[in-house]
Design an enzyme around this catalytic site. Structure first.
Site, PDB file in Angstrom:
ATOM      1  N   LYS A   1       7.353   9.989 -35.583  1.00  0.00           N
ATOM      2  CA  LYS A   1       6.446  10.192 -34.459  1.00  0.00           C
ATOM      3  C   LYS A   1       4.991  10.365 -34.889  1.00  0.00           C
ATOM      4  O   LYS A   1       4.140  10.717 -34.081  1.00  0.00           O
ATOM      5  CB  LYS A   1       6.927  11.376 -33.622  1.00  0.00           C
ATOM      6  CG  LYS A   1       8.372  11.144 -33.152  1.00  0.00           C
ATOM      7  CD  LYS A   1       8.817  12.075 -32.075  1.00  0.00           C
ATOM      8  CE  LYS A   1      10.240  11.734 -31.642  1.00  0.00           C
ATOM      9  NZ  LYS A   1      10.725  12.527 -30.506  1.00  0.00           N
TER      10      LYS A   1
ATOM     11  N   ASP B   1      15.972  15.715 -23.251  1.00  0.00           N
ATOM     12  CA  ASP B   1      16.066  14.358 -23.801  1.00  0.00           C
ATOM     13  C   ASP B   1      16.727  13.401 -22.813  1.00  0.00           C
ATOM     14  O   ASP B   1      16.520  12.193 -22.878  1.00  0.00           O
ATOM     15  CB  ASP B   1      16.863  14.369 -25.101  1.00  0.00           C
ATOM     16  CG  ASP B   1      16.148  15.126 -26.210  1.00  0.00           C
ATOM     17  OD1 ASP B   1      14.910  15.005 -26.297  1.00  0.00           O
ATOM     18  OD2 ASP B   1      16.821  15.848 -26.964  1.00  0.00           O
TER      19      ASP B   1
ATOM     20  N   LYS C   1      11.646  13.435 -38.016  1.00  0.00           N
ATOM     21  CA  LYS C   1      10.892  13.453 -36.763  1.00  0.00           C
ATOM     22  C   LYS C   1       9.392  13.381 -37.028  1.00  0.00           C
ATOM     23  O   LYS C   1       8.650  12.679 -36.329  1.00  0.00           O
ATOM     24  CB  LYS C   1      11.236  14.728 -35.991  1.00  0.00           C
ATOM     25  CG  LYS C   1      10.595  14.858 -34.617  1.00  0.00           C
ATOM     26  CD  LYS C   1      11.111  16.125 -33.925  1.00  0.00           C
ATOM     27  CE  LYS C   1      10.511  16.291 -32.547  1.00  0.00           C
ATOM     28  NZ  LYS C   1      11.032  17.520 -31.873  1.00  0.00           N
TER      29      LYS C   1
ATOM     30  N   PHE D   1       7.255  20.594 -32.498  1.00  0.00           N
ATOM     31  CA  PHE D   1       8.246  21.630 -32.812  1.00  0.00           C
ATOM     32  C   PHE D   1       9.610  20.967 -32.941  1.00  0.00           C
ATOM     33  O   PHE D   1       9.899  19.972 -32.257  1.00  0.00           O
ATOM     34  CB  PHE D   1       8.282  22.698 -31.716  1.00  0.00           C
ATOM     35  CG  PHE D   1       7.412  23.883 -31.997  1.00  0.00           C
ATOM     36  CD1 PHE D   1       7.956  25.125 -32.274  1.00  0.00           C
ATOM     37  CD2 PHE D   1       6.032  23.753 -32.009  1.00  0.00           C
ATOM     38  CE1 PHE D   1       7.150  26.213 -32.541  1.00  0.00           C
ATOM     39  CE2 PHE D   1       5.213  24.831 -32.276  1.00  0.00           C
ATOM     40  CZ  PHE D   1       5.781  26.074 -32.548  1.00  0.00           C
TER      41      PHE D   1
ATOM     42  N   LYS E   1      23.879  18.233  -1.515  1.00  0.00           N
ATOM     43  CA  LYS E   1      24.667  18.959  -2.501  1.00  0.00           C
ATOM     44  C   LYS E   1      25.977  18.240  -2.765  1.00  0.00           C
ATOM     45  O   LYS E   1      26.709  17.867  -1.836  1.00  0.00           O
ATOM     46  CB  LYS E   1      24.934  20.383  -2.011  1.00  0.00           C
ATOM     47  CG  LYS E   1      25.792  21.194  -2.970  1.00  0.00           C
ATOM     48  CD  LYS E   1      26.140  22.557  -2.381  1.00  0.00           C
ATOM     49  CE  LYS E   1      27.100  23.305  -3.299  1.00  0.00           C
ATOM     50  NZ  LYS E   1      27.514  24.601  -2.727  1.00  0.00           N
TER      51      LYS E   1
ATOM     52  N   ASN F   1      17.642  24.106 -20.355  1.00  0.00           N
ATOM     53  CA  ASN F   1      17.998  24.702 -21.642  1.00  0.00           C
ATOM     54  C   ASN F   1      17.575  26.163 -21.659  1.00  0.00           C
ATOM     55  O   ASN F   1      17.058  26.677 -20.660  1.00  0.00           O
ATOM     56  CB  ASN F   1      17.364  23.915 -22.792  1.00  0.00           C
ATOM     57  CG  ASN F   1      15.849  23.832 -22.656  1.00  0.00           C
ATOM     58  OD1 ASN F   1      15.152  24.836 -22.742  1.00  0.00           O
ATOM     59  ND2 ASN F   1      15.343  22.618 -22.437  1.00  0.00           N
TER      60      ASN F   1
END
Length: 402
Positions: A341, A278, A337, A323, A288, A209
């Site tokens: 959690k 995730d 969230k 976060f 490859k 990301n």
């Protein structure tokens, strides 16, 4: 960050003096009052007027300079000092400081200083490694001095080895660590995660990301400056490792799961600022993957839920902050969230909002707790890190009173 603080910068005779000039300039930019003390030998490399132009203060060299208003100028400087840094520190001056010898303006003044002190040795490798020099450094440490380890590389004498003065930005951090914030987190152990993870597809490609790691690194650095013992678990980034922080490098989400869960139990505060994948490929190709004529589908599977694991096994008194990076319904998704959690606090932002996305120096956080939320204004990530830590300490103090 250093407004109202006086830094005494001792400059001794070595080619690395030029870095001291850059450091003096950097300290002034942080609004420090910089008082430079030079040995006579140092003036052969950089003139006093250079430092005077950079700091606005007379660079002191001669103990008996009669132009001063004070008859005991070295005592007046020592009384003003909030921090002393000798950079570069030659073997000769280190020996004097270790044994209380005071025969010039620099050593006389430093002997009278009762504030925190640090020295950054810079010299030939053999001089640095000489047992006498090492004994003198050990003596200074025993007296409470911080010794800034020299870097390795090409030296002015033509050899390569340990003995280079660290770069000015590294020396600036030594000063900021000592002076930038009150030590209101002393005794606390803090774990921070930062950066992206990489999930391999084959030996060449991976899924990741846009996280730069800047927010997590800023939190780790801010907690360290406030006196905490900080462990930073970091995915791959281009950021330099923060000084005074134990950094654990990881690559994948599984790596981070193992690194975090192995350490979390002994932490007082855990702040999960990393952007952890995730999903990961179900299988990783040994070689490859070659381009074919048709479409390609990559089966994915869930990674381990690190934050959920921490929330399920949070010990009494431990503070857990997550976060939440959203693109829509930020508060609703983040509050869900928080509850799922078992978090104490969640720092949420919408990455579509200007100034709050990946790869920028600013952030726009909304701090969400069980009883409500507080939106912070747009600020630098360093400022946001301190604001987050303020909120965590406030909530921990409230929990302790309850």
């Amino acid at each position: 960050m250093l407004s109202g603080k006086t830094v005494v910068l001792g400059v001794t005779g070595g080619i690395a003096c030029y870095k001291a000039a850059a450091l003096a300039s950097a300290l002034v930019k942080q609004h420090a009052d910089v008082q430079v003390l030079m040995t006579q030998n140092a003036t052969q490399f950089v003139t006093p007027i250079t430092f005077e132009q950079l700091t606005g203060n007379k660079a002191l060299v001669d103990t008996f300079d009669r132009s001063f208003q004070h008859s005991v100028e070295h005592i007046a400087v020592a009384d003003r000092a909030d921090f002393v840094l000798i950079a570069p520190a030659t073997a000769n001056v280190l020996a004097k400081l270790a044994h209380g010898l005071a025969d010039d303006m620099l050593t006389t003044t430093v002997l009278a200083c009762d504030c925190p002190k640090a020295a950054a040795p810079a010299m030939n490798t053999k001089m640095y490694e000489n047992p006498v020099t090492q004994d003198n450094l050990a003596t200074l440490r025993r007296y409470g001095w911080e010794i800034v380890e020299p870097a390795s590389g090409h030296l002015a004498c033509g050899t390569t080895g340990k003995g280079r003065l660290p770069e000015p930005e590294e020396l600036l951090e030594v000063c900021l660590h000592a002076l930038a914030h009150e030590k209101d987190m002393t005794g606390k152990r803090v774990l921070v995660t930062a950066g992206p993870t990489r999930e391999a597809l084959d030996p060449v490609r991976y899924l990741t990301n846009h996280s730069s790691g800047r927010m997590g690194y800023a939190i780790a650095q801010a907690a360290s400056r406030r006196g905490a013992e900080v462990t930073l678990v970091s995915g791959p980034t281009d950021l330099p490792r923060p000084r005074y922080v134990e950094t654990v490098d990881i690559v994948s989400a599984q790596d981070m799961y193992e690194a975090v869960t192995a350490r979390a139990g002994e932490m007082d505060i855990v702040i999960k600022a990393a952007a952890v994948a995730d999903y990961r490929p179900v299988s990783v190709a040994e070689n490859k993957m070659k381009k074919g004529d048709g479409e390609l589908s990559i089966p994915l599977e869930r990674t381990r839920d690190i934050l959920g694991e921490l929330g399920a096994h949070k010990r009494p008194g431990q503070f857990l902050c997550g976060f939440s990076m959203e693109t829509e319904h930020m508060v609703e998704n983040s509050r869900s969230k928080l509850e799922r959690k078992h978090l104490d606090l969640i720092a949420a932002n919408n990455v579509k909002v200007p100034g709050a996305g990946f790869g920028v120096e600013t952030n726009l956080l909304t701090l969400i707790g069980p009883e409500g939320e507080r939106e912070l204004p747009l600020m630098t990530k360093a400022q946001a890190a301190d604001a987050l830590l303020d909120e965590i300490l406030r909530r921990m103090d409230g929990q302790n009173k309850d």
